[in-house]
Design an enzyme around this catalytic site. Structure first.
Site, PDB file in Angstrom:
ATOM      1  N   CYS A 113       0.834  -1.205   0.000  1.00 50.28           N
ATOM      2  CA  CYS A 113       0.000   0.000   0.000  1.00 50.28           C
ATOM      3  C   CYS A 113       0.877   1.268   0.000  1.00 50.28           C
ATOM      4  O   CYS A 113       1.538   1.544  -0.982  1.00 50.28           O
ATOM      5  CB  CYS A 113      -0.966  -0.064   1.181  1.00 50.28           C
ATOM      6  SG  CYS A 113      -2.365   1.043   1.005  1.00 50.28           S
ATOM      7  N   HIS A 228      -3.364  -5.760   1.161  1.00 50.69           N
ATOM      8  CA  HIS A 228      -2.663  -5.966   2.436  1.00 50.69           C
ATOM      9  C   HIS A 228      -2.606  -7.438   2.817  1.00 50.69           C
ATOM     10  O   HIS A 228      -3.485  -7.904   3.551  1.00 50.69           O
ATOM     11  CB  HIS A 228      -3.415  -5.221   3.549  1.00 50.69           C
ATOM     12  CG  HIS A 228      -3.246  -3.738   3.510  1.00 50.69           C
ATOM     13  ND1 HIS A 228      -2.245  -3.093   4.189  1.00 50.69           N
ATOM     14  CD2 HIS A 228      -3.954  -2.769   2.875  1.00 50.69           C
ATOM     15  CE1 HIS A 228      -2.339  -1.778   3.985  1.00 50.69           C
ATOM     16  NE2 HIS A 228      -3.363  -1.562   3.185  1.00 50.69           N
ATOM     17  N   GLU A 230      -0.768  -8.779   4.982  1.00 49.79           N
ATOM     18  CA  GLU A 230      -0.536  -8.900   6.436  1.00 49.79           C
ATOM     19  C   GLU A 230      -1.832  -8.762   7.225  1.00 49.79           C
ATOM     20  O   GLU A 230      -1.874  -9.083   8.399  1.00 49.79           O
ATOM     21  CB  GLU A 230       0.509  -7.874   6.896  1.00 49.79           C
ATOM     22  CG  GLU A 230       0.019  -6.448   7.093  1.00 49.79           C
ATOM     23  CD  GLU A 230      -0.256  -5.678   5.806  1.00 49.79           C
ATOM     24  OE1 GLU A 230      -0.159  -6.270   4.708  1.00 49.79           O
ATOM     25  OE2 GLU A 230      -0.591  -4.484   5.898  1.00 49.79           O
TER      26      GLU A 230
END
Lengths: 267, 87
Positions: A113, A228, A230
């Protein structure tokens, strides 16, 4: 109870498994934090507690990465309040010079990002990320399809479900830059629908050629992506597709690390 | 010495912000607007204590625009110089 899909790496043999486990125990990740980073906590948590590699934190003013860093992760957020352009101020911080040297040495870098935006601003990845086509901040789950082999994308499932949260994620590049990305297999991920079809409807921000992530660096050692991984790496949050990307980089680095190769030869 | 740097999206780069403004203008009843593009204006004042020649300043501004003020992938920069007295 809802059955949660969990990605399992396909391991060909136990020697390979041992090599990866051995490497994982030694691997050293560094998460870089800028003023305004806001996805650093989940990046640190995922690397440290889910992927289970040694994880340190570097601050934007640090002139060097912690010694022994194998993987640098640049998390999402709004570094320097997105002043001027997303990532524009971050690119002049001392730590980015250190990241540049890490990339030149062939070290792995993952930019998520705002991390992707910083990498393009710093010139470590080509192109630019611009305002989403419909001007909306897009915060939802999307699907991406790995379209090129590389350290972060080899052995991934055919389609991954990942969350996005950005207003400036429309990938842009000059036609000659796009052509060379395509030719050299540097387009890593494209937005797709749940079945893997790359359509205009499945493109959440109007990115050129549905590009969600690209490779760079001398050995495809840099990956920038808008989604994302994560934030979707453990069953607790419903899906764990993101973990596959972290496992892929651990596998790939285990393979290229010398002591582990000796171990595999000895077994 | 004072400089103004105009940063604009390149012609070939889509400007959704400009399009939204164009639609809003038409809602307000303004007719005949063909296109709207949004850019940035950066004002830079130079220290008069250490004066530099206009040529030196122009070279420096071009470098500033290239390295930070504009992203050459998507933006163009135009530089205007004016003596501080006019500010």
């Amino acid at each position: 109870m809802r059955r949660v899909r969990q990605w399992q790496p396909a391991l060909r043999d136990s020697a390979q498994w041992a090599q990866i486990a051995c490497y994982r125990a030694r691997m050293h990740a560094t998460v870089v934090v800028f003023p305004g980073s806001n996805a650093d906590a989940e990046m640190i948590h995922t690397l440290r507690d889910v992927v289970q590699v040694r994880t340190e934190v570097a601050w934007h003013r640090d002139a060097e990465l912690p010694a022994g860093t194998d993987l640098v992760a640049i998390p999402g957020g709004f570094s320097y309040g997105d002043y001027l352009r997303c990532g524009a101020i971050a690119k002049v911080s001392p730590i980015v010079a250190a990241i540049r040297r890490h990339v030149d040495r062939g070290g792995a870098v993952l930019g998520v990002c705002n991390g992707f935006q910083i990498l393009t601003e710093a010139g470590l990845l080509p192109g630019a990320l611009t305002r989403n086509l419909h001007l909306r901040f897009e915060c939802r789950d999307i699907f991406v399809k790995p379209v090129s082999e590389g350290p972060f994308t080899s052995g991934l499932p055919r389609v991954l479900r990942l969350p996005i949260a950005h207003a400036e994620g429309r990938y842009q590049a000059a036609p000659d830059v796009l052509a060379s990305l395509e030719k050299d297999g540097l387009v890593a991920l494209r937005y797709c629908d749940s079945a893997g079809a790359i359509t205009e409807d499945a493109n959440p921000n109007g990115s050129l050629s549905s590009i969600a992530g690209i490779y760079g660096g001398p050995k495809k050692n840099v990956l920038g992506l808008m989604p994302h991984p994560e934030r979707m790496s453990e069953p607790l949050v419903g899906y764990s597709d993101g973990r596959a990307i972290f496992d892929a980089i651990v596998r790939s680095m285990a393979r290229s690390s010398r002591p582990a190769a000796q171990l595999s030869a000895a077994s | 010495m004072k400089a103004t740097v105009f940063v604009r999206l390149k012609r070939e780069v889509l400007d959704p912000q400009g399009d939204a403004i164009k639609r809003a203008l038409s809602v307000l009843g303004f007719e005949g607007v063909r296109d709207v593009r949004v850019g940035k204006l950066v004002e830079i004042e130079f220290d008069d204590e250490a004066p530099k020649s206009p040529d030196q300043i122009k070279t420096e501004l071009a470098k500033m625009a290239d390295e930070l003020l504009a992203n050459p992938v998507i933006e163009d920069a135009r530089i205007e110089l004016s003596p501080a007295a006019q500010k």
